[in-house]
Design a protein around this motif. Structure first.
Motif, PDB file in Angstrom:
ATOM      1  N   GLU A 196       0.830  -1.209   0.000  1.00 32.67           N
ATOM      2  CA  GLU A 196       0.000   0.000   0.000  1.00 32.67           C
ATOM      3  C   GLU A 196       0.865   1.261   0.000  1.00 32.67           C
ATOM      4  O   GLU A 196       0.629   2.197  -0.756  1.00 32.67           O
ATOM      5  CB  GLU A 196      -0.869  -0.049   1.251  1.00 32.67           C
ATOM      6  N   ILE A 197       1.869   1.267   0.836  1.00 28.95           N
ATOM      7  CA  ILE A 197       2.742   2.435   0.942  1.00 28.95           C
ATOM      8  C   ILE A 197       3.491   2.656  -0.363  1.00 28.95           C
ATOM      9  O   ILE A 197       3.563   3.767  -0.881  1.00 28.95           O
ATOM     10  CB  ILE A 197       3.766   2.272   2.090  1.00 28.95           C
ATOM     11  N   GLU A 198       4.036   1.554  -0.892  1.00 32.00           N
ATOM     12  CA  GLU A 198       4.819   1.695  -2.124  1.00 32.00           C
ATOM     13  C   GLU A 198       3.950   2.182  -3.267  1.00 32.00           C
ATOM     14  O   GLU A 198       4.364   3.016  -4.069  1.00 32.00           O
ATOM     15  CB  GLU A 198       5.490   0.364  -2.467  1.00 32.00           C
ATOM     16  N   LYS A 199       2.728   1.677  -3.304  1.00 26.73           N
ATOM     17  CA  LYS A 199       1.828   2.062  -4.391  1.00 26.73           C
ATOM     18  C   LYS A 199       1.422   3.523  -4.310  1.00 26.73           C
ATOM     19  O   LYS A 199       1.529   4.274  -5.261  1.00 26.73           O
ATOM     20  CB  LYS A 199       0.570   1.173  -4.353  1.00 26.73           C
ATOM     21  N   THR A 200       0.960   3.937  -3.116  1.00 28.73           N
ATOM     22  CA  THR A 200       0.452   5.307  -3.023  1.00 28.73           C
ATOM     23  C   THR A 200       1.550   6.360  -3.063  1.00 28.73           C
ATOM     24  O   THR A 200       1.289   7.524  -3.293  1.00 28.73           O
ATOM     25  CB  THR A 200      -0.364   5.509  -1.724  1.00 28.73           C
ATOM     26  N   HIS A 201       2.786   5.961  -2.794  1.00 23.18           N
ATOM     27  CA  HIS A 201       3.843   6.956  -2.758  1.00 23.18           C
ATOM     28  C   HIS A 201       4.896   6.811  -3.839  1.00 23.18           C
ATOM     29  O   HIS A 201       5.804   7.609  -3.913  1.00 23.18           O
ATOM     30  CB  HIS A 201       4.553   6.923  -1.397  1.00 23.18           C
ATOM     31  N   TRP A 203       7.355   4.931  -3.976  1.00 23.13           N
ATOM     32  CA  TRP A 203       8.683   4.873  -3.392  1.00 23.13           C
ATOM     33  C   TRP A 203       9.434   3.696  -3.980  1.00 23.13           C
ATOM     34  O   TRP A 203       8.830   2.670  -4.311  1.00 23.13           O
ATOM     35  CB  TRP A 203       8.596   4.651  -1.870  1.00 23.13           C
ATOM     36  N   PRO A 204      10.760   3.828  -4.088  1.00 21.32           N
ATOM     37  CA  PRO A 204      11.535   2.679  -4.563  1.00 21.32           C
ATOM     38  C   PRO A 204      11.429   1.566  -3.519  1.00 21.32           C
ATOM     39  O   PRO A 204      11.245   1.841  -2.330  1.00 21.32           O
ATOM     40  CB  PRO A 204      12.970   3.223  -4.629  1.00 21.32           C
ATOM     41  N   SER A 205      11.533   0.319  -3.981  1.00 21.89           N
ATOM     42  CA  SER A 205      11.365  -0.779  -3.038  1.00 21.89           C
ATOM     43  C   SER A 205      12.484  -0.705  -2.006  1.00 21.89           C
ATOM     44  O   SER A 205      13.619  -0.376  -2.323  1.00 21.89           O
ATOM     45  CB  SER A 205      11.383  -2.114  -3.768  1.00 21.89           C
ATOM     46  N   GLY A 206      12.144  -0.966  -0.767  1.00 20.07           N
ATOM     47  CA  GLY A 206      13.152  -0.880   0.290  1.00 20.07           C
ATOM     48  C   GLY A 206      12.934   0.345   1.162  1.00 20.07           C
ATOM     49  O   GLY A 206      13.185   0.316   2.366  1.00 20.07           O
ATOM     50  N   ARG A 207      12.449   1.419   0.548  1.00 20.06           N
ATOM     51  CA  ARG A 207      12.294   2.647   1.339  1.00 20.06           C
ATOM     52  C   ARG A 207      11.175   2.489   2.363  1.00 20.06           C
ATOM     53  O   ARG A 207      11.303   2.908   3.521  1.00 20.06           O
ATOM     54  CB  ARG A 207      11.984   3.802   0.396  1.00 20.06           C
ATOM     55  N   ALA A 208      10.082   1.855   1.917  1.00 20.68           N
ATOM     56  CA  ALA A 208       8.953   1.653   2.828  1.00 20.68           C
ATOM     57  C   ALA A 208       9.346   0.718   3.965  1.00 20.68           C
ATOM     58  O   ALA A 208       9.090   0.999   5.129  1.00 20.68           O
ATOM     59  CB  ALA A 208       7.759   1.096   2.072  1.00 20.68           C
ATOM     60  N   ILE A 209       9.991  -0.385   3.591  1.00 17.90           N
ATOM     61  CA  ILE A 209      10.411  -1.361   4.604  1.00 17.90           C
ATOM     62  C   ILE A 209      11.336  -0.722   5.630  1.00 17.90           C
ATOM     63  O   ILE A 209      11.171  -0.925   6.835  1.00 17.90           O
ATOM     64  CB  ILE A 209      11.139  -2.555   3.954  1.00 17.90           C
ATOM     65  N   ASP A 210      12.299   0.065   5.166  1.00 18.66           N
ATOM     66  CA  ASP A 210      13.217   0.721   6.097  1.00 18.66           C
ATOM     67  C   ASP A 210      12.468   1.569   7.111  1.00 18.66           C
ATOM     68  O   ASP A 210      12.712   1.493   8.312  1.00 18.66           O
ATOM     69  CB  ASP A 210      14.214   1.606   5.343  1.00 18.66           C
ATOM     70  N   ALA A 211      11.562   2.396   6.607  1.00 18.41           N
ATOM     71  CA  ALA A 211      10.813   3.273   7.499  1.00 18.41           C
ATOM     72  C   ALA A 211       9.975   2.453   8.470  1.00 18.41           C
ATOM     73  O   ALA A 211       9.942   2.733   9.673  1.00 18.41           O
ATOM     74  CB  ALA A 211       9.932   4.208   6.679  1.00 18.41           C
TER      75      ALA A 211
END
Lengths: 255, 179
Positions: A196-201, A203-211
């Motif tokens: 959900e985060i990656e889609k709506t933002h 973001w490159p993969s990994g950025r959401a997981i890090d946060a």
């Protein structure tokens, strides 16, 4: 005034300017004196008002907010000094001090559940439950005032805004923009998924997981692997008070 | 408020993440603490003395939020109870767990107190009386697991506070308490 040519004309102009300046200063002085007098009158009227309505101010949160606003307009801060006239008259210095202590206690008690970040609404409701025996009701505005006094004491308390909600932070955890955005998304259902985060933002993969991992480490998030779709959900106790976790299903089935 | 029969469950029972073992240490500690308390409260309330890991208990799943505790999670929480003396594994394979919301020594103290409060010193009661007799109705002793009761009584016997003796039939053991 008509300008007259020649030296005498210049002298007159200078004299005229001086005259104007004096008048101007006088006017300024008169205005200031007038204002001071008006302010003094207003202040004493405010004091009279406070004396008369002491009980209402103590008991009624809405009235109390309006009273504070009135005070702010004339530059009076009833909470500025615990020993001052206001504190003695209204005893509200003690009231906010007491609130502050209770807020700190609630934040400490809930920290292991929410990681040190609590919804202002939830804080206020827990505070009210705690003060059920006291005859004075407490509003969110009261909470904010008490917290701002806490801040002055350097206790590390801070109110942050995420989306439409206000959260009270009682730990030094700094939230960056990514974290804030995730919290905002979480406000909808109380949780987010990486997808959900990656889609709506975008973001490159990994950025959401890090946060998300940081938020997890800080105790602000909890993982949930139990949904039948097999996707990991990150829940945020601070945006969805535990009593609201039931949502619509709870209302249907609670007996 | 979610209820399991007439047992009132705490708020965390309705919060999905509590059904997944948390990786972060502090969060995990909080989670274990909450489940430990719930298990003890529930068992005390429902007079459950043995939990079988392969069985289903309403305690371990919540159909409303569609979550249930995995085997692993149940083991973690039960092991935590074992570590603090509030439970014991009954078998080597750790499939059955005896729940002691009161530890054996606490049961012994409870019995002694009950005896004193009701003036049963120097009188004889059968073990069955204690478990299901009129006198113990409404107390924690009503419905107590026989094995647990015997262990508590033997502890009292060791301390000289009670004497166990066999009755007329095999399951008619009696106890005499001394002040």
């Amino acid at each position: 005034m008509r300008r007259r040519p020649g030296i005498s004309g210049l002298q007159s102009a200078a004299a005229a300017r001086d005259q104007y300046r004096l008048v101007g200063e006088n006017v300024a002085k008169i205005r200031t004196d007038l204002m001071k007098e008006q302010l003094a009158t207003f202040r004493s009227q405010l004091e009279e008002f406070a004396r008369k309505h002491k009980n209402d101010i103590r008991k009624n949160p809405t009235f109390r907010t309006q009273f504070h606003e009135m005070c702010a307009k004339v530059g009076v801060d009833p909470l500025a000094s615990n020993k001052g006239f206001w504190a003695e008259l209204l005893g509200i210095g003690d009231f906010y001090y007491e609130l502050g202590v209770q807020i700190v206690e609630i934040c400490l008690a809930t920290r292991s559940h929410n990681g040190g970040l609590i919804n202002l609404q939830e804080l206020c409701s827990l505070l009210c439950q705690r003060r059920k025996t006291a005859r004075e009701a407490v509003s969110e505005d009261d909470c904010l005032r008490a917290i701002s006094k806490l801040k002055v004491l350097g206790s590390g308390f801070e109110v942050i805004t995420v989306g439409k909600k206000k959260l009270v932070r009682s730990v030094p955890t700094e939230l960056n923009k990514d974290h804030n955005e995730i919290l905002e998304v979480a406000q909808a259902q109380g949780y987010v998924t990486v997808e959900e985060i990656e889609k709506t933002h975008s973001w490159p993969s990994g950025r959401a997981i890090d946060a998300l991992e940081t938020l997890l480490e800080e105790g602000l998030a909890m993982i949930d692997d139990g949904h039948r779709d097999g996707k990991r959900r990150y829940w945020f106790p601070c945006v969805a008070p535990i009593s609201a976790a039931l949502g619509a299903e709870g209302l249907r089935s609670s007996s | 408020m979610q209820k399991l029969g007439d047992f009132k469950v705490p708020h965390f029972f309705n919060y999905p993440p509590y059904y997944t073992l948390q990786p972060v240490k502090e969060t995990r500690e909080k989670q274990v603490q909450l489940w430990k308390e719930l298990i003890l409260d529930y068992c005390r309330n429902q007079k459950i003395f043995v939990i079988g890991l392969e069985e289903d208990y309403p305690l371990f799943s919540n159909p409303v939020i569609e979550r249930s505790l995995s085997h692993e999670a149940r083991k973690v929480f039960l092991n935590a109870l074992v570590a603090e003396g509030h439970a014991e594994w009954m078998d080597k394979s750790h499939k059955k767990c005896l729940i002691l919301w009161l530890r054996i020594q606490d049961w012994a103290a409870y019995i002694l107190n009950f005896v004193k409060e009701n003036g049963f010193e120097d009188s004889v009661m059968t073990v069955e009386d204690i478990r299901s007799g009129i006198e113990t109705r409404g107390t924690e002793l009503a419905g107590i697991d026989r094995g647990v009761l015997m262990r508590a009584l033997r502890l009292l016997e060791q301390k000289g506070k009670a004497a166990i003796f066999k009755g007329t039939s095999a399951d008619d053991e009696g106890v005499k308490f001394s002040a």
